[in-house]
Design an enzyme around this catalytic site. Sequence first.
Site, mmCIF file in Angstrom:
data_model
loop_
_atom_site.group_PDB
_atom_site.id
_atom_site.type_symbol
_atom_site.label_atom_id
_atom_site.label_comp_id
_atom_site.label_asym_id
_atom_site.label_seq_id
_atom_site.Cartn_x
_atom_site.Cartn_y
_atom_site.Cartn_z
ATOM 1 N N ASP A 25 5.512 -5.810 28.299
ATOM 2 C CA ASP A 25 4.766 -4.661 28.818
ATOM 3 C C ASP A 25 3.258 -4.866 28.702
ATOM 4 O O ASP A 25 2.791 -5.564 27.807
ATOM 5 C CB ASP A 25 5.197 -3.399 28.044
ATOM 6 C CG ASP A 25 4.787 -2.128 28.766
ATOM 7 O OD1 ASP A 25 4.537 -2.171 29.987
ATOM 8 O OD2 ASP A 25 4.717 -1.080 28.090
ATOM 9 N N GLY A 26 2.526 -4.244 29.609
ATOM 10 C CA GLY A 26 1.056 -4.220 29.518
ATOM 11 C C GLY A 26 0.334 -5.027 30.591
ATOM 12 O O GLY A 26 -0.890 -5.193 30.509
ATOM 13 N N ASN A 27 1.067 -5.499 31.588
ATOM 14 C CA ASN A 27 0.430 -6.290 32.649
ATOM 15 C C ASN A 27 -0.616 -5.488 33.418
ATOM 16 O O ASN A 27 -1.695 -5.992 33.733
ATOM 17 C CB ASN A 27 1.476 -6.778 33.669
ATOM 18 C CG ASN A 27 2.470 -7.733 33.063
ATOM 19 O OD1 ASN A 27 2.296 -8.178 31.937
ATOM 20 N ND2 ASN A 27 3.525 -8.045 33.801
ATOM 21 N N ARG A 29 -2.351 -2.791 32.506
ATOM 22 C CA ARG A 29 -3.553 -2.526 31.700
ATOM 23 C C ARG A 29 -4.401 -3.779 31.536
ATOM 24 O O ARG A 29 -5.630 -3.714 31.564
ATOM 25 C CB ARG A 29 -3.147 -1.973 30.324
ATOM 26 C CG ARG A 29 -2.865 -0.486 30.334
ATOM 27 C CD ARG A 29 -2.097 -0.053 29.117
ATOM 28 N NE ARG A 29 -0.683 -0.417 29.233
ATOM 29 C CZ ARG A 29 0.190 -0.336 28.240
ATOM 30 N NH1 ARG A 29 -0.199 0.035 27.047
ATOM 31 N NH2 ARG A 29 1.449 -0.644 28.453
ATOM 32 N N HIS A 42 0.527 -8.979 36.587
ATOM 33 C CA HIS A 42 1.889 -9.535 36.711
ATOM 34 C C HIS A 42 1.811 -11.051 36.911
ATOM 35 O O HIS A 42 2.545 -11.806 36.285
ATOM 36 C CB HIS A 42 2.629 -8.897 37.888
ATOM 37 C CG HIS A 42 2.815 -7.412 37.748
ATOM 38 N ND1 HIS A 42 3.223 -6.826 36.578
ATOM 39 C CD2 HIS A 42 2.646 -6.388 38.638
ATOM 40 C CE1 HIS A 42 3.302 -5.511 36.742
ATOM 41 N NE2 HIS A 42 2.947 -5.218 37.986
ATOM 42 N N SER A 70 12.832 -2.809 35.487
ATOM 43 C CA SER A 70 13.815 -1.796 35.098
ATOM 44 C C SER A 70 14.288 -0.996 36.308
ATOM 45 O O SER A 70 13.638 -0.988 37.360
ATOM 46 C CB SER A 70 13.207 -0.843 34.065
ATOM 47 O OG SER A 70 12.274 0.020 34.678
ATOM 48 N N THR A 71 15.416 -0.310 36.129
ATOM 49 C CA THR A 71 15.921 0.600 37.160
ATOM 50 C C THR A 71 14.809 1.579 37.556
ATOM 51 O O THR A 71 14.586 1.849 38.735
ATOM 52 C CB THR A 71 17.121 1.405 36.594
ATOM 53 O OG1 THR A 71 18.095 0.484 36.114
ATOM 54 C CG2 THR A 71 17.737 2.301 37.643
ATOM 55 N N GLU A 72 14.095 2.061 36.542
ATOM 56 C CA GLU A 72 13.041 3.051 36.785
ATOM 57 C C GLU A 72 11.833 2.444 37.504
ATOM 58 O O GLU A 72 11.078 3.165 38.170
ATOM 59 C CB GLU A 72 12.592 3.675 35.457
ATOM 60 C CG GLU A 72 13.614 4.611 34.815
ATOM 61 C CD GLU A 72 14.780 3.895 34.131
ATOM 62 O OE1 GLU A 72 14.646 2.686 33.816
ATOM 63 O OE2 GLU A 72 15.827 4.529 33.916
ATOM 64 N N ASN A 73 11.645 1.121 37.364
ATOM 65 C CA ASN A 73 10.498 0.484 38.027
ATOM 66 C C ASN A 73 10.594 0.537 39.556
ATOM 67 O O ASN A 73 9.595 0.373 40.252
ATOM 68 C CB ASN A 73 10.316 -0.978 37.571
ATOM 69 C CG ASN A 73 9.812 -1.115 36.142
ATOM 70 O OD1 ASN A 73 10.111 -2.091 35.458
ATOM 71 N ND2 ASN A 73 9.020 -0.157 35.678
ATOM 72 N N ARG A 199 8.511 2.422 22.168
ATOM 73 C CA ARG A 199 9.769 2.925 22.741
ATOM 74 C C ARG A 199 10.514 1.744 23.341
ATOM 75 O O ARG A 199 9.938 0.681 23.554
ATOM 76 C CB ARG A 199 9.514 4.013 23.783
ATOM 77 C CG ARG A 199 8.613 3.581 24.927
ATOM 78 C CD ARG A 199 8.417 4.692 25.964
ATOM 79 N NE ARG A 199 7.411 4.301 26.944
ATOM 80 C CZ ARG A 199 6.098 4.492 26.810
ATOM 81 N NH1 ARG A 199 5.630 5.115 25.741
ATOM 82 N NH2 ARG A 199 5.251 4.072 27.730
HETATM 83 C C1 IPE Z 1 9.494 -1.336 30.591
HETATM 84 O O1 IPE Z 1 8.141 -1.196 30.877
HETATM 85 C C2 IPE Z 1 10.175 -2.144 31.663
HETATM 86 C C3 IPE Z 1 9.802 -3.551 31.715
HETATM 87 C C4 IPE Z 1 9.021 -4.171 30.875
HETATM 88 C C5 IPE Z 1 10.384 -4.295 32.782
HETATM 89 P P1 IPE Z 1 7.597 0.118 31.599
HETATM 90 O O2 IPE Z 1 6.117 -0.021 31.670
HETATM 91 O O3 IPE Z 1 8.302 0.332 32.883
HETATM 92 O O4 IPE Z 1 8.034 1.260 30.589
HETATM 93 P P2 IPE Z 1 7.482 2.730 30.365
HETATM 94 O O5 IPE Z 1 7.620 3.439 31.662
HETATM 95 O O6 IPE Z 1 6.052 2.619 29.952
HETATM 96 O O7 IPE Z 1 8.330 3.287 29.292
HETATM 97 C C1 IPE Z 2 5.130 -4.661 32.506
HETATM 98 O O1 IPE Z 2 3.796 -4.308 32.682
HETATM 99 C C2 IPE Z 2 5.741 -5.273 33.746
HETATM 100 C C3 IPE Z 2 6.726 -4.426 34.421
HETATM 101 C C4 IPE Z 2 7.141 -3.269 33.989
HETATM 102 C C5 IPE Z 2 7.282 -4.928 35.658
HETATM 103 P P1 IPE Z 2 3.395 -2.932 33.328
HETATM 104 O O2 IPE Z 2 3.286 -3.109 34.793
HETATM 105 O O3 IPE Z 2 4.286 -1.841 32.879
HETATM 106 O O4 IPE Z 2 1.940 -2.722 32.716
HETATM 107 P P2 IPE Z 2 1.338 -1.393 32.079
HETATM 108 O O5 IPE Z 2 2.311 -0.930 31.050
HETATM 109 O O6 IPE Z 2 1.185 -0.414 33.193
HETATM 110 O O7 IPE Z 2 0.037 -1.823 31.498
HETATM 111 MG MG MG Z 3 4.310 -0.614 31.273
#
Ligand code: IPE
Ligand code: IPE
Ligand code: MG
Length: 254
Positions: A25-27, A29, A42, A70-73, A199
């Site tokens: 997570d965090g790409n 930001r 990414h 994720s499914t939610e993504n 989480r």
């Molecule tokens: C979790 O990251 C899913 C993946 C890393 C693929 P998200 O960025 O989607 O999670 P939330 O929405 O902050 O919980």
């Molecule tokens: C995780 O980074 C990658 C995926 C969920 C695909 P995010 O895209 O969630 O990056 P933040 O959390 O918004 O910084």
């Molecule tokens: Mg994220």
Amino acid sequence: MMENNNLIDTVDKTRLPKHIAIIMDGNGRWAQQRGEQRVFGHNNGVQSVRETAEAAAELGVKYLTLYAFSTENWNRPKDEVDALMHLLVVTINNEIKTLNDNNIRLRVIGNIQCMDPQVKKELAEAMEKTAGNTRMDLFLALSYSGRWEIVDAIRKIAQQVKDGTLSPGQINEKLVSASMNAPDLPDPELLIRTSGEYRTSNFLMWQTAYTELFFSSKLWPDFRKEDLYEAIIDFQHRERRFGKTSEQIINCKG
Ligand code: IPE
Ligand code: IPE
Ligand code: MG
């Protein structure tokens, strides 16, 4: 670098987690901090995937599961979803050789059926070309969520009951585990999440019942081999009690 050498030497190779799972997570930001679009983050996360997979395989970790989508993504803006799918296709294609050089087998968990045909084709090809590799299984969780996987398992079990090959009384934890996407994948001993969020975002819900959690403040594109070593060393200092008392664990009375 001196520091890297020290850290890897501190890892106890005889007590490695067999399965490490990571929420990358965090790409977004990371990119925003640099005044760039989210997709820039990414793209830069790919190097972290490479380093982490290489470090895990070198240490002797047998399974590494990366939460990639994720499914939610699917609910993200279409441009970002398209860019992620494109990145997936390009990366998988580029990495097949490295996976084979490192003897790593690529596998997938998640609702792959609903993915773009080109992504499915690319994935199938990469899995086939790496199928004979034995050092480590690299699982990508794609279009994945823990609840989706549990629902999927319930459907499989319900079908067997309906067909008359299984009675409800025969349903137990072993059967539920065996009905997950990858029945041979052991539960992860260690789950790492980057970016300072506390989480699990619907990842491996069934499998992480007794998993040790490690939260890193690093954003995923900054995650390097030594960050993996740090998480493993932290894990190795913990006492896993599984409901027992500390005395039982120390005296090995089981
Ligand atoms: C979790 O990251 C899913 C993946 C890393 C693929 P998200 O960025 O989607 O999670 P939330 O929405 O902050 O919980
Ligand atoms: C995780 O980074 C990658 C995926 C969920 C695909 P995010 O895209 O969630 O990056 P933040 O959390 O918004 O910084
Ligand atoms: Mg994220």
